[in-house]
Design a protein around this motif. Structure first.
Motif, PDB file in Angstrom:
ATOM      1  N   THR A 147       0.826  -1.194   0.000  1.00  0.00           N
ATOM      2  CA  THR A 147       0.000   0.000   0.000  1.00  0.00           C
ATOM      3  C   THR A 147       0.868   1.256   0.000  1.00  0.00           C
ATOM      4  N   TRP A 162       2.526  -8.934   4.347  1.00  0.00           N
ATOM      5  CA  TRP A 162       1.688  -7.956   3.645  1.00  0.00           C
ATOM      6  C   TRP A 162       1.263  -8.461   2.271  1.00  0.00           C
ATOM      7  N   SER A 185      -0.967   2.034  10.253  1.00  0.00           N
ATOM      8  CA  SER A 185      -1.445   3.285   9.657  1.00  0.00           C
ATOM      9  C   SER A 185      -1.279   3.311   8.147  1.00  0.00           C
ATOM     10  N   TYR A 201      -2.177   1.140   6.118  1.00  0.00           N
ATOM     11  CA  TYR A 201      -3.254   0.406   5.461  1.00  0.00           C
ATOM     12  C   TYR A 201      -4.642   0.956   5.777  1.00  0.00           C
ATOM     13  N   THR A 202      -4.709   2.106   6.410  1.00  0.00           N
ATOM     14  CA  THR A 202      -5.999   2.654   6.801  1.00  0.00           C
ATOM     15  C   THR A 202      -5.944   4.173   6.799  1.00  0.00           C
ATOM     16  N   SER A 203      -7.101   4.806   6.736  1.00  0.00           N
ATOM     17  CA  SER A 203      -7.172   6.268   6.803  1.00  0.00           C
ATOM     18  C   SER A 203      -7.158   6.766   8.243  1.00  0.00           C
ATOM     19  N   LYS A 235      -5.328  -8.835  10.085  1.00  0.00           N
ATOM     20  CA  LYS A 235      -5.584  -8.402   8.725  1.00  0.00           C
ATOM     21  C   LYS A 235      -5.113  -6.959   8.600  1.00  0.00           C
ATOM     22  N   ASN A 280      -6.045  -4.292   7.180  1.00  0.00           N
ATOM     23  CA  ASN A 280      -6.977  -3.169   7.320  1.00  0.00           C
ATOM     24  C   ASN A 280      -8.008  -3.373   8.435  1.00  0.00           C
ATOM     25  N   ASP A 281      -7.764  -4.343   9.317  1.00  0.00           N
ATOM     26  CA  ASP A 281      -8.715  -4.648  10.387  1.00  0.00           C
ATOM     27  C   ASP A 281      -8.359  -3.868  11.652  1.00  0.00           C
TER      28      ASP A 281
END
Length: 220
Positions: free
Chosen positions: A11, A143, A163, A165-167, A187, A189-190
């Motif tokens: 990502t 990943w 961070s 993998y997420t907003s 995961k 994005n979990d």
């Protein structure tokens, strides 16, 4: 790729590609990527990142870039030559064609990293090469299967990785929990799963704000 090479990007990662009849050249602008390089002794495959270049004739390797001077290379098949980014490609090519495991590093224009080894490039100091176990390879490259594996990393470091993998953005309000050791499979994005684990295992609570910031603190 047109030559049969496969590139897998993590990502927030960017690669620029420039192929010619003589060389295969790429630039890892930011992030992390896995390169499964099609074998071609006549056309070296070079990934330039910051001040370093990573060159192979046909192999599988992973490059992670933190900034222009801090990077990590893991070779899972074949071998990769690390050189300065301005090293002549023809010199690199001849080195890869002729060098072997018995060639002294002093006779090489860079550092030769073989299968099952990892090199950590830092701004200051040498570039240490270490043998890596299968477990370590699986952790570092998790990943690629959409997973994150932590094995005793400090919470502050683990949150930096999450961070990516997420907003959401994490903020630790209690410095006492920054060094809490985190282990487990998650995961990528979990975020909710990670927060639930921190709460059940370390009594860490969280508050979500409207700007996607997650504030972490110890429960009273």
């Amino acid at each position: 790729m047109s030559d049969g090479t496969h590139i897998q990007l993590n990502t927030n990662s960017i690669v620029e590609i420039a192929y010619t009849s003589s060389f295969r050249q790429l630039t890892l602008v930011q992030g992390e990527a896995r390169f499964d390089v099609a074998k071609d002794k006549s056309r070296p495959f070079t990934v330039t990142s910051g001040e370093k270049s990573f060159t192979a004739l046909g192999t599988i390797f992973n490059v992670q870039k933190s900034d222009d001077s801090d990077m990590e290379l893991m070779v899972t098949e074949g071998r990769v030559l690390i050189t300065k980014s301005n090293e002549a490609l023809e010199v690199i090519k001849q080195t890869l064609l002729t060098a072997n495991k018995n060639t002294p590093q002093s006779r090489l224009p860079g550092i030769l990293v073989n299968s099952g080894e990892k090199a950590v490039i830092a701004k200051h100091g040498n570039t240490p090469i270490e043998k890596v176990s299968l477990d370590q390879v699986q952790r570092d490259l998790a990943w690629q299967q959409g997973m994150l594996i932590f094995d005793g990393e400090p919470l502050s470091k683990a949150l930096i990785e999450v961070s990516r993998y997420t907003s959401s953005h994490f903020k630790i309000s209690d410095p006492n929990i920054s060094n809490v050791k985190v282990s487990g499979y998650f995961k990528a994005n979990d975020v909710d799963g990670l927060l639930a684990s921190l709460n059940s295992n370390f009594n860490i609570i969280y508050t979500k704000s409207a700007d996607s910031t997650i504030l972490l603190a110890l429960a009273e």
